[in-house]
Scaffold this motif. Sequence first.
Motif, mmCIF file in Angstrom:
data_model
loop_
_atom_site.group_PDB
_atom_site.id
_atom_site.type_symbol
_atom_site.label_atom_id
_atom_site.label_comp_id
_atom_site.label_asym_id
_atom_site.label_seq_id
_atom_site.Cartn_x
_atom_site.Cartn_y
_atom_site.Cartn_z
ATOM 1 N N PHE A 69 0.856 -1.185 0.000
ATOM 2 C CA PHE A 69 0.000 0.000 0.000
ATOM 3 C C PHE A 69 0.888 1.230 0.000
ATOM 4 O O PHE A 69 1.996 1.199 0.538
ATOM 5 C CB PHE A 69 -0.879 0.030 1.258
ATOM 6 C CG PHE A 69 -1.807 -1.136 1.358
ATOM 7 C CD1 PHE A 69 -3.034 -1.119 0.712
ATOM 8 C CD2 PHE A 69 -1.453 -2.267 2.072
ATOM 9 C CE1 PHE A 69 -3.891 -2.209 0.785
ATOM 10 C CE2 PHE A 69 -2.297 -3.364 2.157
ATOM 11 C CZ PHE A 69 -3.520 -3.330 1.507
ATOM 12 N N VAL A 70 0.394 2.313 -0.597
ATOM 13 C CA VAL A 70 1.134 3.573 -0.566
ATOM 14 C C VAL A 70 0.268 4.669 0.043
ATOM 15 O O VAL A 70 -0.953 4.684 -0.133
ATOM 16 C CB VAL A 70 1.634 4.011 -1.966
ATOM 17 C CG1 VAL A 70 2.698 3.055 -2.492
ATOM 18 C CG2 VAL A 70 0.498 4.145 -2.965
ATOM 19 N N ALA A 71 0.924 5.565 0.769
ATOM 20 C CA ALA A 71 0.278 6.754 1.323
ATOM 21 C C ALA A 71 0.576 7.913 0.394
ATOM 22 O O ALA A 71 1.707 8.072 -0.080
ATOM 23 C CB ALA A 71 0.815 7.054 2.720
ATOM 24 N N LEU A 72 -0.445 8.711 0.135
ATOM 25 C CA LEU A 72 -0.314 9.829 -0.799
ATOM 26 C C LEU A 72 -0.617 11.156 -0.127
ATOM 27 O O LEU A 72 -1.522 11.251 0.708
ATOM 28 C CB LEU A 72 -1.284 9.658 -1.970
ATOM 29 C CG LEU A 72 -1.168 8.373 -2.775
ATOM 30 C CD1 LEU A 72 -2.349 8.239 -3.716
ATOM 31 C CD2 LEU A 72 0.136 8.343 -3.540
ATOM 32 N N GLU A 73 0.137 12.179 -0.518
ATOM 33 C CA GLU A 73 -0.196 13.580 -0.278
ATOM 34 C C GLU A 73 -0.420 14.141 -1.667
ATOM 35 O O GLU A 73 0.537 14.283 -2.435
ATOM 36 C CB GLU A 73 0.952 14.331 0.394
ATOM 37 C CG GLU A 73 0.994 14.210 1.874
ATOM 38 C CD GLU A 73 2.086 15.058 2.512
ATOM 39 O OE1 GLU A 73 2.798 15.806 1.803
ATOM 40 O OE2 GLU A 73 2.233 14.957 3.730
ATOM 41 N N GLY A 74 -1.666 14.397 -1.987
ATOM 42 C CA GLY A 74 -1.962 14.753 -3.369
ATOM 43 C C GLY A 74 -1.541 13.586 -4.240
ATOM 44 O O GLY A 74 -1.845 12.434 -3.937
ATOM 45 N N PRO A 75 -0.771 13.845 -5.300
ATOM 46 C CA PRO A 75 -0.343 12.755 -6.171
ATOM 47 C C PRO A 75 0.967 12.092 -5.740
ATOM 48 O O PRO A 75 1.400 11.125 -6.346
ATOM 49 C CB PRO A 75 -0.141 13.470 -7.519
ATOM 50 C CG PRO A 75 0.306 14.841 -7.122
ATOM 51 C CD PRO A 75 -0.466 15.166 -5.858
#
Length: 167
Positions: A69-75
């Motif tokens: 899984f990845v965490a995003l801030e915006g893109p």
Amino acid sequence: MALFRETADVSVRPAVPGDESAVTDVQVAAWRATGVLGEGVIEALDVPAMRERWADAIGSPPGPGFAVFVALEGPDVVGFAAVSPGQVLSLEVLPRAQRAGHGSRLLAAAVDRLRTDGADTVTTWALADDSARAAFLGSSGLGEDGRTRTLATGPREIVEHRWSAQI
């Protein structure tokens, strides 16, 4: 006039092919920032090989129950978590993005996946000298369970403690 949002543009999603470079960059930056591994270990990392292993893990997981899984801030990818049956294999967040809830969102996504796959406990390993990670894991409901392991990294040995919780 400034545009304000009531909620931040943050999220967690399953990793997709193409995320491997960002995941590798997050991992190296997070490891470097802890200082626990030592600069000799960091400098000895084979970053292209790490990128290839993440590409394989994302594009062709080794079996059921494995996910990234990845965490995003915006893109932008600012963190990631990798799981295998019953275990969080890795969870890292860029130093500049820490203490913004990304780790908690990633851990929640990982635990949700483990529950979906039928697990009733979660385990993970943390470096013995990583007090920030110990504080995070403890505040998330995990506790050290008395197991340790020693990893030979080349330049030096690394000791990890296992953390676990019922889910």
